[in-house]
Design a protein around this motif. Sequence first.
Motif, short mmCIF file in Angstrom:
data_model
loop_
_atom_site.label_atom_id
_atom_site.label_comp_id
_atom_site.label_asym_id
_atom_site.label_seq_id
_atom_site.Cartn_x
_atom_site.Cartn_y
_atom_site.Cartn_z
N ARG A 104 46.56 20.01 49.34
CA ARG A 104 46.04 20.98 50.30
C ARG A 104 47.13 21.92 50.77
O ARG A 104 46.91 23.13 50.92
CB ARG A 104 45.43 20.22 51.48
N THR A 105 48.32 21.37 51.02
CA THR A 105 49.44 22.21 51.47
C THR A 105 49.82 23.24 50.40
O THR A 105 50.04 24.42 50.70
CB THR A 105 50.65 21.34 51.81
N VAL A 106 49.87 22.79 49.15
CA VAL A 106 50.21 23.70 48.06
C VAL A 106 49.15 24.78 47.91
O VAL A 106 49.46 25.98 47.73
CB VAL A 106 50.39 22.91 46.75
N GLU A 107 47.88 24.36 48.03
CA GLU A 107 46.80 25.34 47.87
C GLU A 107 46.80 26.35 49.01
O GLU A 107 46.59 27.55 48.79
CB GLU A 107 45.47 24.61 47.80
N ASP A 108 47.05 25.86 50.24
CA ASP A 108 47.10 26.80 51.36
C ASP A 108 48.26 27.77 51.24
O ASP A 108 48.14 28.96 51.56
CB ASP A 108 47.23 26.02 52.67
N THR A 109 49.39 27.28 50.77
CA THR A 109 50.54 28.17 50.57
C THR A 109 50.24 29.22 49.51
O THR A 109 50.60 30.41 49.66
CB THR A 109 51.77 27.35 50.18
N THR A 110 49.56 28.79 48.45
CA THR A 110 49.19 29.74 47.40
C THR A 110 48.22 30.79 47.91
O THR A 110 48.36 31.99 47.60
CB THR A 110 48.57 28.98 46.22
N LEU A 111 47.22 30.35 48.68
CA LEU A 111 46.26 31.31 49.23
C LEU A 111 46.93 32.28 50.19
O LEU A 111 46.62 33.49 50.20
CB LEU A 111 45.14 30.56 49.95
N ARG A 112 47.87 31.79 50.99
CA ARG A 112 48.57 32.67 51.92
C ARG A 112 49.40 33.71 51.15
O ARG A 112 49.46 34.88 51.54
CB ARG A 112 49.46 31.83 52.84
N ALA A 113 50.02 33.25 50.07
CA ALA A 113 50.81 34.19 49.25
C ALA A 113 49.89 35.22 48.59
O ALA A 113 50.23 36.41 48.53
CB ALA A 113 51.59 33.42 48.19
N LYS A 114 48.72 34.79 48.11
CA LYS A 114 47.79 35.74 47.47
C LYS A 114 47.23 36.74 48.47
O LYS A 114 47.06 37.92 48.17
CB LYS A 114 46.64 34.99 46.82
N SER A 115 46.94 36.26 49.71
CA SER A 115 46.34 37.16 50.69
C SER A 115 47.32 38.25 51.13
O SER A 115 46.90 39.36 51.47
CB SER A 115 45.87 36.36 51.92
N PHE A 116 48.64 37.94 51.11
CA PHE A 116 49.63 38.94 51.48
C PHE A 116 50.19 39.70 50.28
O PHE A 116 50.61 40.85 50.42
CB PHE A 116 50.80 38.27 52.23
N GLY A 117 50.20 39.07 49.10
CA GLY A 117 50.83 39.67 47.93
C GLY A 117 49.88 40.45 47.04
O GLY A 117 50.33 41.31 46.27
N GLN A 118 48.58 40.15 47.12
CA GLN A 118 47.62 40.82 46.26
C GLN A 118 46.70 41.70 47.09
O GLN A 118 46.43 41.44 48.25
CB GLN A 118 46.79 39.80 45.46
N VAL A 119 46.22 42.75 46.43
CA VAL A 119 45.29 43.68 47.07
C VAL A 119 44.00 43.70 46.27
O VAL A 119 43.94 43.21 45.15
CB VAL A 119 45.89 45.10 47.15
N GLY A 120 42.98 44.21 46.91
CA GLY A 120 41.71 44.31 46.21
C GLY A 120 40.86 43.06 46.41
O GLY A 120 40.94 42.35 47.42
N VAL A 121 40.06 42.76 45.37
CA VAL A 121 39.10 41.66 45.44
C VAL A 121 39.82 40.31 45.52
O VAL A 121 39.42 39.42 46.29
CB VAL A 121 38.16 41.71 44.22
N ALA A 122 40.88 40.12 44.74
CA ALA A 122 41.58 38.84 44.73
C ALA A 122 42.19 38.54 46.11
O ALA A 122 42.11 37.41 46.63
CB ALA A 122 42.66 38.85 43.65
N GLY A 123 42.81 39.53 46.71
CA GLY A 123 43.39 39.34 48.03
C GLY A 123 42.33 39.07 49.09
O GLY A 123 42.55 38.25 50.00
#
Length: 261
Positions: A43-62
Amino acid sequence: MTAALTILALLLVAFVALGVYATVKAVGAAKRGVDRTITQARRTVEDTTLRAKSFGQVGVAGELAQLRLSLRTSMRATQDALHAGVAEDASLAESVDLFRRLSAHGLELDDELKRLEREPDRATVAGLLPKLRERTQRITHSAESLRWAARDRARQFADDDLDALNAQIDIEAGALRHWAVDDPSSRTSGTGASATASGQGPGTDWPEPAASAEPSAGSSTADEAWSGPAREESPQAITAPDPRLRTTYPWQKSTRPETTN
């Protein structure tokens, strides 16, 4: 002898069964602990990945990553608050049941968002985002309502307990300071008691009247009754008679004058 052997065999079997049961329970507890640790790590790894995607990616994926992160964070915070509160307040059991039903919808939405992250058709996913955002907001709003209601209830209980404690402390402090309170009624009663004990009431502090020169018979009787026997008359002073006024008798000789040689 046979009975003793039978008892020993039964005791041995009981000890073996108890050992097996303890081993199974220990292994189960260890397995659950390992599974819990693995789940928390994942869960910690997945949350860290989602946090990185929400700040690092734009558009639909973010957008999808941000929706998943907000949903998981809100549901986990509500779960922790309810589980911590139900241990002290049994009335939160119904809230826990409602949260379980809400968690089913939240897990379903999280799985759907997770599948859409791997969807190659970004245009279709972009068309689904408004509905997905609305569902996420409804679920997170319900979870936050349960969480804040449980916290407000716990805080209200704490405030009531604090108010009752403050009232008890005020009463105890007043009782401890009772020695410093000057009670007028007790002071007046104490003064009256002392005046009565000394034989002088209020307003009777007058000087004694002077003794008269010729006391009456009543007062003399009272003096004899309270002061003992009557006082004896004081002796009169002896006054020498005057020789010139002495009466002369015929048989008395006249006084011869003294002569000087």
